[in-house]
Design a protein around this motif. Structure first.
Motif, PDB file in Angstrom:
ATOM      1  N   CYS A  88       0.851  -1.207   0.000  1.00 37.66           N
ATOM      2  CA  CYS A  88       0.000   0.000   0.000  1.00 37.66           C
ATOM      3  C   CYS A  88       0.877   1.243   0.000  1.00 37.66           C
ATOM      4  N   HIS A  90       0.201   4.034   1.120  1.00 36.97           N
ATOM      5  CA  HIS A  90       0.036   4.877   2.301  1.00 36.97           C
ATOM      6  C   HIS A  90       1.130   4.573   3.316  1.00 36.97           C
ATOM      7  N   MET A  91       1.021   3.427   4.003  1.00 37.49           N
ATOM      8  CA  MET A  91       2.044   3.094   5.002  1.00 37.49           C
ATOM      9  C   MET A  91       2.542   1.671   4.868  1.00 37.49           C
ATOM     10  N   GLY A  92       2.258   1.054   3.729  1.00 44.28           N
ATOM     11  CA  GLY A  92       2.960  -0.179   3.402  1.00 44.28           C
ATOM     12  C   GLY A  92       2.301  -1.492   3.764  1.00 44.28           C
ATOM     13  N   CYS A  93       1.042  -1.487   4.170  1.00 44.82           N
ATOM     14  CA  CYS A  93       0.384  -2.775   4.439  1.00 44.82           C
ATOM     15  C   CYS A  93       0.231  -3.579   3.145  1.00 44.82           C
ATOM     16  N   CYS A 107      -7.264  -1.672   1.235  1.00 43.48           N
ATOM     17  CA  CYS A 107      -6.268  -1.859   2.287  1.00 43.48           C
ATOM     18  C   CYS A 107      -6.972  -1.529   3.593  1.00 43.48           C
ATOM     19  N   CYS A 109      -5.810  -1.375   6.579  1.00 39.69           N
ATOM     20  CA  CYS A 109      -5.066  -0.676   7.637  1.00 39.69           C
ATOM     21  C   CYS A 109      -5.685   0.690   7.919  1.00 39.69           C
ATOM     22  N   HIS A 110      -5.904   1.473   6.853  1.00 39.80           N
ATOM     23  CA  HIS A 110      -6.501   2.797   7.048  1.00 39.80           C
ATOM     24  C   HIS A 110      -7.539   3.105   5.977  1.00 39.80           C
ATOM     25  N   GLY A 111      -7.959   2.103   5.246  1.00 40.89           N
ATOM     26  CA  GLY A 111      -9.091   2.283   4.341  1.00 40.89           C
ATOM     27  C   GLY A 111      -8.799   2.833   2.960  1.00 40.89           C
ATOM     28  N   SER A 112      -7.563   2.705   2.491  1.00 33.52           N
ATOM     29  CA  SER A 112      -7.313   3.145   1.119  1.00 33.52           C
ATOM     30  C   SER A 112      -7.900   2.147   0.117  1.00 33.52           C
ATOM     31  N   PRO A 126      -6.417   7.447   2.539  1.00 35.63           N
ATOM     32  CA  PRO A 126      -5.271   8.353   2.652  1.00 35.63           C
ATOM     33  C   PRO A 126      -4.115   8.085   1.687  1.00 35.63           C
TER      34      PRO A 126
HETATM   35 FE1  FES Z   1      -2.914   1.061   3.482  1.00 38.03          FE
HETATM   36 FE2  FES Z   1      -2.705   2.930   5.365  1.00 38.03          FE
HETATM   37  S1  FES Z   1      -1.314   1.372   4.882  1.00 38.03           S
HETATM   38  S2  FES Z   1      -4.353   2.567   4.006  1.00 38.03           S
END
Ligand code: FES
Length: 159
Positions: A88, A90-93, A107, A109-112, A126
């Motif tokens: 991802c 955003h932060m790599g999930c 994703c 983790c934070h809904g991307s 995000p």
């Molecule tokens: Fe995927 Fe934050 S790591 S939305």
């Protein structure tokens, strides 16, 4: 000098399933079920090494009905199989969920959300940039990497 396991995907690499056990078996078209994402890594045929020393090489594969692909997407796909960075932006999930109703990768983790049918564009959340595309092709039944990631895989850590 970088060892094969650390190199970014190279044209001609195969793909192998992330969690496969034992001897790596290159994925064939028939190994992908429509609508079921699979996490994979590039596989160097010459050295028989999986390029999994860096998770920035993680790839998410998704097979869709070929009729759903526009020409631009079809050009980087193989028999309806699309390949993207599995990280991802955003932060790599890990990217591993396909939401068929919205036609997006999610994703959690934070809904991307990302649109695989629109070159990985961001559909919500995000994430600051699209999921990089990994061009693939078919050689016989084998899924083969046809070009580098269209943008550097990964994410920008928050300060
Ligand atoms: Fe995927 Fe934050 S790591 S939305």
């Amino acid at each position: 000098e970088a060892v094969p396991e650390e190199l970014r995907p190279v044209v001609g690499d195969r793909l192998v399933e992330e969690d496969a056990e034992g001897e790596p078996v290159p994925l064939k078209l028939a190994d992908l079920r429509v609508g079921k994402p699979l996490l994979a890594f590039p596989f160097d045929v010459a050295s028989k090494k999986v390029r999994s020393e860096t998770r920035m090489n993680k790839v998410v594969l998704l097979r869709l009905p070929e009729a759903e692909l526009d020409n631009e997407t079809r050009a980087v796909a193989a028999g309806g199989v699309l390949a993207f960075s599995g990280v991802c932006t955003h932060m790599g999930c890990d990217i591993k969920t396909w939401m068929v109703s919205e036609k997006v990768f999610a994703c959690f983790c934070h809904g991307s959300k990302f649109r695989p049918l629109d070159r990985g564009s961001v559909a919500g959340g995000p994430a600051p940039r699209p999921l990089p595309v990994l061009p693939i092709k078919l050689e016989g039944e084998q899924l083969v990497i046809a070009g580098p990631f269209t943008a550097p895989p990964g994410f920008t850590p928050q300060a």
